[in-house]
Motif scaffolding. Structure first.
Motif, mmCIF file in Angstrom:
data_model
loop_
_atom_site.group_PDB
_atom_site.id
_atom_site.type_symbol
_atom_site.label_atom_id
_atom_site.label_comp_id
_atom_site.label_asym_id
_atom_site.label_seq_id
_atom_site.Cartn_x
_atom_site.Cartn_y
_atom_site.Cartn_z
ATOM 1 N N PHE A 142 -10.151 -7.299 -24.657
ATOM 2 C CA PHE A 142 -11.289 -7.837 -25.396
ATOM 3 C C PHE A 142 -12.580 -7.111 -25.022
ATOM 4 C CE2 PHE A 142 -14.249 -11.554 -26.154
ATOM 5 C CZ PHE A 142 -14.015 -11.679 -27.509
ATOM 6 N N ILE A 143 -12.763 -6.863 -23.740
ATOM 7 C CA ILE A 143 -13.955 -6.148 -23.259
ATOM 8 C C ILE A 143 -14.035 -4.757 -23.895
ATOM 9 C CG2 ILE A 143 -14.982 -5.060 -21.219
ATOM 10 C CD1 ILE A 143 -13.841 -7.464 -19.596
ATOM 11 N N GLN A 144 -12.905 -4.109 -24.053
ATOM 12 C CA GLN A 144 -12.902 -2.763 -24.631
ATOM 13 C C GLN A 144 -13.464 -2.744 -26.047
ATOM 14 O OE1 GLN A 144 -9.265 -0.452 -23.975
ATOM 15 N NE2 GLN A 144 -8.747 -1.924 -22.368
ATOM 16 N N HIS A 145 -13.202 -3.796 -26.823
ATOM 17 C CA HIS A 145 -13.776 -3.886 -28.175
ATOM 18 C C HIS A 145 -15.292 -3.946 -28.097
ATOM 19 C CE1 HIS A 145 -10.148 -4.391 -30.612
ATOM 20 N NE2 HIS A 145 -9.658 -5.096 -29.610
ATOM 21 N N GLY A 146 -15.815 -4.727 -27.172
ATOM 22 C CA GLY A 146 -17.259 -4.840 -27.025
ATOM 23 C C GLY A 146 -17.898 -3.550 -26.553
ATOM 24 N N PHE B 54 -21.548 0.731 -27.242
ATOM 25 C CA PHE B 54 -21.887 2.054 -26.727
ATOM 26 C C PHE B 54 -21.344 3.214 -27.553
ATOM 27 C CE2 PHE B 54 -21.743 -0.895 -23.103
ATOM 28 C CZ PHE B 54 -23.096 -0.878 -22.794
ATOM 29 N N GLY B 55 -20.592 2.929 -28.600
ATOM 30 C CA GLY B 55 -20.062 3.992 -29.446
ATOM 31 C C GLY B 55 -19.058 4.876 -28.729
ATOM 32 N N VAL B 56 -18.215 4.281 -27.910
ATOM 33 C CA VAL B 56 -17.193 5.026 -27.173
ATOM 34 C C VAL B 56 -15.817 4.457 -27.532
ATOM 35 C CG1 VAL B 56 -18.749 5.616 -25.277
ATOM 36 C CG2 VAL B 56 -17.435 3.501 -25.164
ATOM 37 N N LEU B 57 -14.789 4.993 -26.923
ATOM 38 C CA LEU B 57 -13.415 4.508 -27.104
ATOM 39 C C LEU B 57 -12.993 4.514 -28.574
ATOM 40 C CD1 LEU B 57 -13.515 1.494 -24.616
ATOM 41 C CD2 LEU B 57 -12.670 3.803 -24.181
ATOM 42 N N GLY B 58 -13.414 5.526 -29.298
ATOM 43 C CA GLY B 58 -13.013 5.674 -30.685
ATOM 44 C C GLY B 58 -13.997 5.132 -31.702
ATOM 45 N N ALA C 60 -15.751 -10.379 -19.562
ATOM 46 C CA ALA C 60 -15.829 -10.135 -18.114
ATOM 47 C C ALA C 60 -15.762 -11.431 -17.336
ATOM 48 C CB ALA C 60 -17.096 -9.364 -17.783
ATOM 49 N N LEU C 61 -16.451 -12.464 -17.816
ATOM 50 C CA LEU C 61 -16.405 -13.760 -17.128
ATOM 51 C C LEU C 61 -14.990 -14.328 -17.131
ATOM 52 C CD1 LEU C 61 -19.721 -15.401 -18.387
ATOM 53 C CD2 LEU C 61 -19.202 -14.660 -16.050
ATOM 54 N N VAL C 62 -14.314 -14.247 -18.262
ATOM 55 C CA VAL C 62 -12.941 -14.748 -18.333
ATOM 56 C C VAL C 62 -12.020 -13.894 -17.464
ATOM 57 C CG1 VAL C 62 -10.975 -15.172 -19.872
ATOM 58 C CG2 VAL C 62 -13.281 -15.805 -20.602
ATOM 59 N N LEU C 63 -12.197 -12.585 -17.476
ATOM 60 C CA LEU C 63 -11.384 -11.698 -16.646
ATOM 61 C C LEU C 63 -11.517 -12.067 -15.172
ATOM 62 C CD1 LEU C 63 -10.305 -8.275 -17.018
ATOM 63 C CD2 LEU C 63 -11.813 -8.486 -15.086
#
Length: 126
Positions: A10-14, A19-23, A47-50
């Motif tokens: 989920f964090i990766q989507h955010g 930031f316009g990264v990860l594709g 991050a809080l849930v993680l």
């Protein structure tokens, strides 16, 4: 373990959106509704849930954000999630609702804080 894996994804989507990264082709403009706010919820709430910190309220916000995304973006495109591209939003919404109901479990900062509050104060022998 599921809480950690789902929130990491989920964090990766955010991060991608903010930031316009990860594709992602470009970062979402600052404060743009609702994309920038969704990215912020994905990073901070995820991050809080993680970490298992303030898990129930953070997971509830994440679940609501994904339900909002599903019903405003995906559902108008078609009835079923497989047809409207809303499978990730639907799954995230239900997973985070589950985390909000069940809590973080024993491997979480919430559990450590609870143990610290319940621990008896040390006494001095004298």
């Amino acid at each position: 373990m599921t809480r950690i894996v789902v929130s990491f994804l989920f964090i990766q989507h955010g991060v991608a959106g903010l930031f316009g990264v990860l594709g992602a082709p470009y970062p979402v403009p600052l404060f743009m509704w609702p994309s920038w706010w969704a990215g912020l919820i994905q990073v901070v709430g995820g991050a809080l849930v993680l970490l298992g910190l303030f898990t129930r309220p953070a997971a509830l916000v994440c679940s609501g954000a994904m339900a909002f995304a599903y019903f405003t973006v995906h559902q108008p495109r078609g009835l079923l999630p497989i047809l409207n591209g809303g499978v990730p939003a639907a799954l995230y919404s239900w997973f985070f609702l589950l985390f909000a109901i069940l809590g973080a479990g024993p491997f979480a900062l919430d559990a450590l804080l609870r143990q610290a509050r319940q621990a008896p104060a040390p006494t001095q022998a004298g």
